[in-house]
Design a protein around this motif. Structure first.
Motif, mmCIF file in Angstrom:
data_model
loop_
_atom_site.group_PDB
_atom_site.id
_atom_site.type_symbol
_atom_site.label_atom_id
_atom_site.label_comp_id
_atom_site.label_asym_id
_atom_site.label_seq_id
_atom_site.Cartn_x
_atom_site.Cartn_y
_atom_site.Cartn_z
ATOM 1 N N GLN A 162 0.906 -1.157 -0.052
ATOM 2 C CA GLN A 162 0.048 0.063 -0.129
ATOM 3 C C GLN A 162 0.821 1.321 0.010
ATOM 4 O OE1 GLN A 162 -1.322 0.709 4.551
ATOM 5 N NE2 GLN A 162 -2.285 -0.967 3.678
ATOM 6 N N PRO A 163 0.563 2.260 -0.563
ATOM 7 C CA PRO A 163 1.310 3.417 -0.856
ATOM 8 C C PRO A 163 1.096 4.226 0.412
ATOM 9 C CG PRO A 163 -0.906 3.983 -1.806
ATOM 10 C CD PRO A 163 -0.816 2.304 -1.469
ATOM 11 N N SER A 164 2.336 5.329 0.610
ATOM 12 C CA SER A 164 1.959 6.198 1.884
ATOM 13 C C SER A 164 0.771 6.900 1.729
ATOM 14 C CB SER A 164 3.461 7.137 1.763
ATOM 15 O OG SER A 164 4.400 6.491 2.056
ATOM 16 N N ARG A 165 0.291 7.388 2.781
ATOM 17 C CA ARG A 165 -0.977 8.216 2.975
ATOM 18 C C ARG A 165 -0.582 9.567 2.467
ATOM 19 N NH1 ARG A 165 -4.378 8.097 7.447
ATOM 20 N NH2 ARG A 165 -2.568 7.729 8.993
ATOM 21 N N ASN A 166 -1.330 10.238 2.076
ATOM 22 C CA ASN A 166 -1.132 11.789 1.774
ATOM 23 C C ASN A 166 -1.568 12.581 3.299
ATOM 24 O OD1 ASN A 166 -0.512 14.193 0.514
ATOM 25 N ND2 ASN A 166 -2.393 14.247 -0.388
ATOM 26 N N GLN A 167 -0.341 12.439 4.059
ATOM 27 C CA GLN A 167 -0.608 13.347 5.266
ATOM 28 C C GLN A 167 0.572 13.981 5.408
ATOM 29 O OE1 GLN A 167 -0.897 10.709 8.656
ATOM 30 N NE2 GLN A 167 0.441 9.135 7.813
ATOM 31 N N TYR A 168 0.623 14.934 6.578
ATOM 32 C CA TYR A 168 2.034 15.495 6.616
ATOM 33 C C TYR A 168 1.926 16.233 8.113
ATOM 34 C CZ TYR A 168 5.836 18.115 4.699
ATOM 35 O OH TYR A 168 7.232 18.421 4.500
ATOM 36 N N PRO A 169 3.291 15.770 8.687
ATOM 37 C CA PRO A 169 4.277 15.015 8.454
ATOM 38 C C PRO A 169 3.686 13.416 8.245
ATOM 39 C CG PRO A 169 4.514 15.411 10.695
ATOM 40 C CD PRO A 169 3.360 15.988 10.005
ATOM 41 N N ARG A 170 4.840 12.487 7.462
ATOM 42 C CA ARG A 170 4.412 11.295 7.346
ATOM 43 C C ARG A 170 5.136 10.557 8.227
ATOM 44 N NH1 ARG A 170 3.792 10.325 0.785
ATOM 45 N NH2 ARG A 170 2.201 11.951 0.620
ATOM 46 N N ALA A 171 4.054 9.584 9.173
ATOM 47 C CA ALA A 171 4.620 8.936 10.410
ATOM 48 C C ALA A 171 5.622 7.856 9.915
ATOM 49 C CB ALA A 171 3.590 8.264 11.037
ATOM 50 N N GLU A 172 5.566 7.365 8.820
ATOM 51 C CA GLU A 172 6.535 6.263 8.406
ATOM 52 C C GLU A 172 7.898 7.010 8.150
ATOM 53 O OE1 GLU A 172 4.286 7.345 4.544
ATOM 54 O OE2 GLU A 172 3.725 7.141 6.496
ATOM 55 N N LEU A 173 7.891 8.252 7.458
ATOM 56 C CA LEU A 173 9.115 8.761 7.676
ATOM 57 C C LEU A 173 9.884 9.264 8.882
ATOM 58 C CD1 LEU A 173 8.630 11.099 4.410
ATOM 59 C CD2 LEU A 173 9.897 8.925 4.542
ATOM 60 N N LEU A 174 8.920 9.573 9.512
ATOM 61 C CA LEU A 174 9.504 9.943 10.992
ATOM 62 C C LEU A 174 10.209 8.679 11.945
ATOM 63 C CD1 LEU A 174 9.807 11.473 13.597
ATOM 64 C CD2 LEU A 174 7.408 11.105 14.243
ATOM 65 N N GLY A 175 9.458 7.529 11.573
ATOM 66 C CA GLY A 175 9.887 6.167 12.004
ATOM 67 C C GLY A 175 11.271 5.619 11.414
ATOM 68 N N TYR A 176 11.358 6.032 10.072
ATOM 69 C CA TYR A 176 12.573 5.849 9.287
ATOM 70 C C TYR A 176 13.742 6.779 9.923
ATOM 71 C CZ TYR A 176 15.709 4.939 5.358
ATOM 72 O OH TYR A 176 16.802 4.693 4.743
ATOM 73 N N ASP A 177 13.467 7.927 9.905
ATOM 74 C CA ASP A 177 14.427 9.101 10.276
ATOM 75 C C ASP A 177 15.170 8.558 11.587
ATOM 76 O OD1 ASP A 177 14.518 10.143 7.757
ATOM 77 O OD2 ASP A 177 13.116 11.716 8.344
ATOM 78 N N LEU A 178 14.034 8.406 12.456
ATOM 79 C CA LEU A 178 14.529 8.246 13.958
ATOM 80 C C LEU A 178 15.280 6.997 13.972
ATOM 81 C CD1 LEU A 178 11.490 9.186 16.217
ATOM 82 C CD2 LEU A 178 13.991 10.058 16.241
ATOM 83 N N GLY A 179 14.636 5.837 13.307
ATOM 84 C CA GLY A 179 15.327 4.725 13.424
ATOM 85 C C GLY A 179 16.833 4.571 12.992
ATOM 86 N N GLN A 180 17.071 5.243 11.759
ATOM 87 C CA GLN A 180 18.239 5.439 11.423
ATOM 88 C C GLN A 180 19.110 5.975 12.210
ATOM 89 O OE1 GLN A 180 18.763 6.670 7.276
ATOM 90 N NE2 GLN A 180 19.345 4.649 7.123
ATOM 91 N N TYR A 181 18.836 7.193 12.747
ATOM 92 C CA TYR A 181 19.474 8.190 13.960
ATOM 93 C C TYR A 181 20.052 7.212 15.003
ATOM 94 C CZ TYR A 181 21.185 12.261 16.379
ATOM 95 O OH TYR A 181 21.694 13.234 17.196
#
Length: 365
Positions: free
Chosen positions: A287-306
């Motif tokens: 399923q695609p990313s939902r059109n919301q801002y900010p995007r929760a999956e990107l927050l999870g990814y950036d935090l996870g990487q950090y």
């Protein structure tokens, strides 16, 4: 998703970063969907780290929404072995998780705007979402550095927006202390009041005291009418993170008025990294990313990487050395600073998203 869950628990060597996620993943309200999206982003960060040769264990559980549910979960022995836990969402679950992380020297990352007064007394807490007021000094410094000696016009829209008015009042006071030129203007004023407030020899930065799209649209309409008879005036706009959500409607106007938006996050839709992430997200979860801002999956990814890359690099010295990490986020930037001498860390990162008159977008830090 199942494939990633299996992969993230697979050990690759002796040294392993142990990650936990404690969020209301099964919540039936809309926020449950957001929590799952955040978790998926963390899983993608784990997958990326493993591709770089980093060993990662992942533990996740639905923690419900009460303190009692959190306390019951934390009795399970595997949680005490973790290096970092992402959560919680509920403010009433912060005290038990905070005390647990203090006792076991685990980094507790509060990813959303959850009230967390314990950050001022617990050195193991990292709070990501903070109040706008805590960011005021950084925002003001950015504005002064990048917008320079311009004429700042604080526009009174007539809206009741305490956060907007708090920001404009603070910025006005600080700029005055720095001997920078500021004026006041009522949005509904006549053209002669606009003449008095604007300066035809300097660039004018208009800062409305409301975050709403309605007030911004009214301001744009007034400015267009004014410039139709006075094209010699140079005007820029300075606004709020909420303005990023209006981009699909107002992008042309943002370019026209050389617009600056302060925000701790920005997803660039034209970025190759963004496109790659969203393609991978679709492939992983069907399923695609939902059109919301900010995007929760990107927050999870950036935090996870950090945190995963930071812990793999610095180990037990992470808290003291994490500020030296050099990572390019997809959406969220991080600048964790001590909340107090005895406390944890708060994210003070902020940037200016600049919509230039040459139809380009850049971020200023």
């Amino acid at each position: 998703m199942a494939a990633l869950l299996a992969a993230c628990t697979q050990l690759m060597g002796a040294t392993t970063v142990k990650v936990g996620v404690l969020l209301p993943l099964k919540d039936t309200a809309g926020r449950g969907t957001v929590m799952v999206e955040f978790y998926r982003g963390v899983l993608m960060a784990i997958d990326a780290a493993r591709n770089e040769g980093i060993n990662v264990d992942c533990y996740a559980a639905d923690c419900g929404n009460t303190a009692e549910q959190m306390e019951a979960l934390l009795k399970e022995p595997e949680w005490a072995k973790l290096n970092v836990i992402f959560g919680p969402l509920e403010g009433r679950q912060v005290p038990p998780l905070s005390e647990f992380c203090r006792q076991h020297s685990i980094r507790m990352v509060v990813p959303f705007n959850t009230p967390c007064p314990q950050v001022y007394s617990n050195p193991w807490i990292f709070q990501v979402g903070v109040s706008q007021e805590l960011l005021f000094p950084n925002i003001t410094n950015l504005v002064a550095e990048h917008l320079g000696r311009r004429n700042f016009v604080f526009c009174q829209t007539g809206d009741t927006d305490e956060r907007g008015q708090s920001f404009t009042n603070h910025l006005d006071q600080v700029l005055r202390l720095r001997d920078m030129q500021t004026t006041q203007l009522a949005l509904t004023a006549d053209e002669f009041a606009y003449d008095r407030a604007l300066n035809q020899f300097l660039e004018n930065v208009i800062v409305p005291d409301s975050r709403s799209q309605e007030s911004l649209t009214r301001l744009l309409t007034s400015l267009k009418a004014y410039l139709a008879t006075r094209p010699q005036y140079r005007i820029s706009l300075l606004g709020y993170p909420e303005w990023l959500t209006y981009t699909s409607t107002l992008l042309h106007d943002y370019y026209k008025f050389d617009t600056y938006v302060f925000s701790s996050y920005y997803r660039n839709p034209l970025s190759g990294r963004t496109a790659k992430f969203e393609q991978q997200y679709l492939q992983n979860f069907s399923q695609p990313s939902r059109n919301q801002y900010p995007r929760a999956e990107l927050l999870g990814y950036d935090l996870g990487q950090y945190f995963i890359l930071g812990l793999a690099t610095f180990g037990s010295d992470f808290n003291e050395r994490q500020g030296t990490l050099s990572l390019q986020p997809v959406q969220h930037g991080f600048n964790f600073q001590r909340a107090s001498q005895q406390g944890g860390y708060i994210n003070t990162f902020v940037q200016l998203v600049h919509y230039s008159t040459n139809n380009t977008i850049q971020t200023l830090k």
